[in-house]
Scaffold this motif. Structure first.
Motif, PDB file in Angstrom:
ATOM      1  N   PRO A 164       0.809  -1.229   0.000  1.00  0.00           N
ATOM      2  CA  PRO A 164       0.000   0.000   0.000  1.00  0.00           C
ATOM      3  C   PRO A 164       0.838   1.275   0.000  1.00  0.00           C
ATOM      4  N   ASN A 168       0.629   3.927  -3.062  1.00  0.00           N
ATOM      5  CA  ASN A 168       0.217   5.308  -2.807  1.00  0.00           C
ATOM      6  C   ASN A 168       1.305   6.284  -3.219  1.00  0.00           C
ATOM      7  N   ARG A 242      -1.267  -7.742   7.301  1.00  0.00           N
ATOM      8  CA  ARG A 242       0.070  -7.121   7.265  1.00  0.00           C
ATOM      9  C   ARG A 242       0.723  -7.284   8.633  1.00  0.00           C
ATOM     10  N   ARG A 390       5.750   8.041  11.998  1.00  0.00           N
ATOM     11  CA  ARG A 390       4.728   9.069  12.310  1.00  0.00           C
ATOM     12  C   ARG A 390       5.257  10.454  12.000  1.00  0.00           C
ATOM     13  N   GLN A 393       5.139  11.026   8.361  1.00  0.00           N
ATOM     14  CA  GLN A 393       3.758  11.208   7.907  1.00  0.00           C
ATOM     15  C   GLN A 393       3.326  12.667   8.162  1.00  0.00           C
ATOM     16  N   SER A 396       5.014  14.904   5.650  1.00  0.00           N
ATOM     17  CA  SER A 396       4.353  14.867   4.340  1.00  0.00           C
ATOM     18  C   SER A 396       3.061  15.674   4.359  1.00  0.00           C
ATOM     19  N   ASN A 420       8.805   9.227   4.120  1.00  0.00           N
ATOM     20  CA  ASN A 420       7.752   8.407   4.710  1.00  0.00           C
ATOM     21  C   ASN A 420       7.856   6.968   4.222  1.00  0.00           C
ATOM     22  N   ARG A 424       8.490   3.878   6.599  1.00  0.00           N
ATOM     23  CA  ARG A 424       7.562   2.735   6.670  1.00  0.00           C
ATOM     24  C   ARG A 424       8.333   1.440   6.432  1.00  0.00           C
ATOM     25  N   PHE A 428       8.518  -1.686   9.001  1.00  0.00           N
ATOM     26  CA  PHE A 428       8.074  -3.046   8.685  1.00  0.00           C
ATOM     27  C   PHE A 428       9.239  -4.033   8.702  1.00  0.00           C
TER      28      PHE A 428
ATOM     29  N   MET B   1      -3.349  11.148  -4.432  1.00  0.00           N
ATOM     30  CA  MET B   1      -2.410  11.717  -3.460  1.00  0.00           C
ATOM     31  C   MET B   1      -3.062  11.720  -2.096  1.00  0.00           C
ATOM     32  N   ARG B   2      -2.629  10.719  -1.315  1.00  0.00           N
ATOM     33  CA  ARG B   2      -3.299  10.553  -0.039  1.00  0.00           C
ATOM     34  C   ARG B   2      -3.021  11.719   0.881  1.00  0.00           C
ATOM     35  N   PHE B   3      -1.747  12.181   0.878  1.00  0.00           N
ATOM     36  CA  PHE B   3      -1.443  13.266   1.798  1.00  0.00           C
ATOM     37  C   PHE B   3      -2.169  14.540   1.399  1.00  0.00           C
ATOM     38  N   GLU B 140      -7.522   0.777   5.986  1.00  0.00           N
ATOM     39  CA  GLU B 140      -6.703  -0.445   6.066  1.00  0.00           C
ATOM     40  C   GLU B 140      -5.988  -0.758   4.766  1.00  0.00           C
ATOM     41  N   ASP B 141      -6.732  -0.666   3.660  1.00  0.00           N
ATOM     42  CA  ASP B 141      -6.144  -1.041   2.369  1.00  0.00           C
ATOM     43  C   ASP B 141      -4.946  -0.184   2.011  1.00  0.00           C
ATOM     44  N   GLU B 142      -4.908   1.035   2.551  1.00  0.00           N
ATOM     45  CA  GLU B 142      -3.817   1.951   2.215  1.00  0.00           C
ATOM     46  C   GLU B 142      -2.822   2.050   3.356  1.00  0.00           C
ATOM     47  N   ASP B 143      -2.983   1.186   4.364  1.00  0.00           N
ATOM     48  CA  ASP B 143      -2.067   1.201   5.495  1.00  0.00           C
ATOM     49  C   ASP B 143      -1.981   2.620   6.078  1.00  0.00           C
ATOM     50  N   PHE B 166      -2.707  17.679  13.733  1.00  0.00           N
ATOM     51  CA  PHE B 166      -2.451  16.354  13.174  1.00  0.00           C
ATOM     52  C   PHE B 166      -1.315  15.753  13.978  1.00  0.00           C
ATOM     53  N   ASP B 167      -1.616  14.676  14.685  1.00  0.00           N
ATOM     54  CA  ASP B 167      -0.618  14.039  15.549  1.00  0.00           C
ATOM     55  C   ASP B 167       0.009  15.104  16.470  1.00  0.00           C
TER      56      ASP B 167
END
Lengths: 451, 211
Positions: A164, A168, A242, A390, A393, A396, A420, A424, A428, B1-3, B140-143, B166-167
């Motif tokens: 993933p 992405n 995962r 984190r 993330q 980003s 990122n 990751r 992992f 673009m997820r971010f 989930e699918d994109e972790d 954010f966080d």
């Protein structure tokens, strides 16, 4: 009418079968995969066969305690002879058919070993202990198969975990390249060929890593199926999607694992029985020159009507007669030089076992400690890597926020994305190595599964 | 673009126009309502366009979303560090265009994110006229996992968002620092230029609603 019924039957048979959905792939947890492998893996089957082989050798030895019987019988044509050893004229007739008749012979011998001066007992002990060594080796093979299953199970999860973020990331960079190309064509001055090339390189790198992850995932699944004795194209799914941070992170003290290893490692049983087997073998070889006290018997019957029966007990008549008897005897097979050499061979094997024992005394605890330390080490790395993940993330998200509102550069956003992905991967990898280290720890203490 | 989508979601929740007060309720309920409005925003199919009906519906949703945010406080706080270097007309123009920009870039993508994510909203922690609500989202699918903290302020009989973290990293605080850095380096004119360029870019390619 019959023709119509027949046609209907043919048409119905040729219609596609009702569309039953393919049965879903069986889903296994790591412990279920281990269980399946332990019940069907070929290496385990081979080791089980070895145990059966040595148990059969023991039975072969034990058969020596029981009597053995040899026998021979035949019927042969015989011509006529009249007269005995004392007759002056012995008549011999062969020309007519009536001159020929049967000659029957039957002979049987039996022997029952009564006492072997310890030789048979020593051989039996050697065979028994040898079979016990193979049984302990079977346990080792089972543990090794369990370890292999866990390696492939978790390695595939690593690949699945990476897919993933890689996909992405690739999608993001491709979008960035498309936008950059537009700005470049417009001559806005915000994008140069260097920027475009960097993005293209980034895409190629991501595509490469994606291929590695996809191929790795597929290969690990095939290898997992192989350890479970499933064909590579059979359906199988893992219960875990995962790698995740372990829910239970407290590890008992090292001493607990060392004690467990001392009790459960199959090598200790192999060494214990190996020592006894080689000592017993040396005894058996040392006693190879000892005689065997036995009770023997013999019976012989001969008969033919074509020869005169000589009833004189001092005359040997091979054609008519009954002889036999029982006797107590000693059988010798002396070869002291060969016996000495074979005894030395057995003693040398015993020395090898003692050397292995010495090696295992320090080697096994070291193996346990190494796996224990690595389990804790990789968990600490995973904790740190998770914080890094984190942070990247956040990097980003805020970099993209700034870029989108014109207050930041696209480069910061892409660097955040790249970092990122790296973070990751590091996370992992640490989780994978933690799982593998724990699997090695279970193997090091002689435990096939967590159950 | 997820971010980008996450950013969009964060930004839209910060910089929408402070329109008529939405329903009151407690902050956790308001957070839930807001995410429901976001989920209703239609996304154009890949390579395709929204239908006129979808565009009209989206514009209605944007107006609805505006009621959840205190634009004046949010942008005002972000500009606090540079307010002495910007005149009143500049500040007013900046606030207006910045809000429009957020509407252009953040609103359209938020629907897709909230539809894909499984979100859980913790009970609000209320202290007088301010409250914080934490929303944990997972795809989930994109972790993908994130934790967003909404800061709400009671205004009359309703609650409005004044910051998003954010966080634990505040977006308003970050914009404050970004604006200061740009103004220190390029002056207030440089900040305005960047905003105008981006605003024009996005206006040319995105849905522009009437209000």
């Amino acid at each position: 009418m019959r023709k119509l019924v027949f046609m209907a039957a043919v048409l119905t048979a040729s219609l596609p079968a009702a569309g039953f959905a393919d049965a879903p792939a069986p889903i296994v947890t790591v412990d279920q995969a281990v269980e399946k492998a332990l019940s069907s893996n070929g290496q385990i089957g081979e080791a089980q066969g070895k145990v059966a082989e040595y148990e059969a050798k023991l039975s072969e030895l034990e058969a020596l305690y029981y009597p053995r019987i040899w026998g021979l019988t035949f019927v042969a044509p015989m011509y006529t002879v009249r007269g005995t050893g004392l007759s002056a004229d012995v008549e011999r007739r062969t020309s007519r058919l009536e001159d020929w008749g049967p000659y029957t012979h039957f002979k049987a011998q039996a022997a029952l070993p009564l006492y072997t001066f310890g030789r048979l007992k020593a051989g039996e002990t050697a065979a028994e202990e040898r079979a016990a060594v193979e049984k302990a080796r079977l346990r080792d093979v089972r543990n090794a198969v369990a370890l292999e299953v866990k390696r492939y199970y978790h390695t595939r999860l690593f690949a699945l975990s990476m897919l993933p973020p890689l996909r992405n990331g690739l999608s993001s960079v491709r979008s960035a390249l498309a936008q950059a190309q537009t700005e470049y064509e417009e001559g806005s001055g915000t994008v140069t060929q260097v920027d475009l090339s960097q993005l293209e390189f980034g895409i190629s790198e991501l595509e490469k890593h994606l291929i590695v992850a996809e191929e790795g995932e597929s290969l690990a699944l095939s290898a997992l199926k192989h350890t479970m004795s499933l064909p590579f194209d059979s359906a199988l799914a893992q219960a875990d999607a995962r790698l995740t941070y372990p829910s239970e992170v407290t590890l008992p003290a090292l001493a607990t694992f060392l004690v467990e290893a001392a009790e459960r490692r199959p090598e200790w049983a192999q060494i214990k029985h190996g020592k006894k087997a080689t000592l017993a073998l040396a005894d058996a070889e040392r006693l190879a020159n000892a005689p065997v006290l036995f009770l023997g018997g013999e019976f012989q019957y001969d008969w033919t009507p074509m020869r005169t029966d000589d009833t004189n007990p001092y005359h040997y008549d091979p054609y008519n007669g009954v002889t036999g008897g029982l006797a107590l005897g000693l059988q010798f097979d002396l070869n002291p030089w060969a016996a000495k050499a074979k005894t030395r061979q057995a003693e040398a094997m015993h020395d090898q076992v003692l050397a292995l024992q010495q090696f295992a005394k320090t080697g096994i605890p070291l193996q346990v400690k190494k796996a224990y330390d690595e389990t804790r080490y990789w968990l600490r790395i995973a904790e740190t890597a998770e914080r890094g993940s984190r942070a990247t993330q956040k990097w980003s998200v805020f970099a993209f926020a700034a870029f989108k509102t014109g207050t930041g550069d696209a480069k910061d956003a892409l660097q955040g994305l790249a970092s990122n992905l790296q973070a990751r991967r590091a996370y992992f990898e640490a989780l994978l190595n933690h799982r593998l280290a724990y699997a090695e720890l279970e193997y090091a203490v002689g435990r096939p599964s967590s159950n | 673009m997820r971010f980008g989508i996450i950013l969009s979601t964060l930004l839209l929740t910060l910089f929408a126009q402070a329109a008529q007060a939405g329903p009151g309720g407690n902050p956790a309920d308001r957070t839930r309502e807001m995410s429901d409005v976001m989920k209703a925003i239609a996304s154009a199919p890949e390579g395709g366009k929204l239908s006129p009906e979808q565009e009209a519906s989206n514009c209605k949703r944007y107006t609805e979303l505006d009621g959840y945010f205190d634009y004046d406080t949010i942008v005002g706080t972000a500009l606090a560090s540079v307010s002495t270097k910007m005149g009143k007309p500049e500040t007013t123009e900046f606030k207006s265009k910045f809000r429009e920009l957020i509407r252009l870039i953040a609103y359209p993508d938020s629907g897709s994110f909230f539809r894909r994510a499984k979100s859980s909203i913790a009970p609000a922690k209320v202290q007088g006229v301010t409250a914080t609500v934490i929303m944990e989202s997972v795809i989930e699918d994109e972790d993908f996992r994130n934790s967003v903290r909404y800061t709400w302020a009671k205004q009359g009989d309703t609650w409005r968002i004044t910051d998003i973290a954010f966080d634990n990293a505040s977006l308003v605080k970050d914009y404050q620092n970004q604006f200061k850095r740009i103004v220190d380096k390029e002056g207030a004119a440089g900040l305005m230029k960047r905003l105008n360029t981006k605003h024009a870019e996005e206006k040319a390619k995105r849905l522009v609603c009437g209000n």
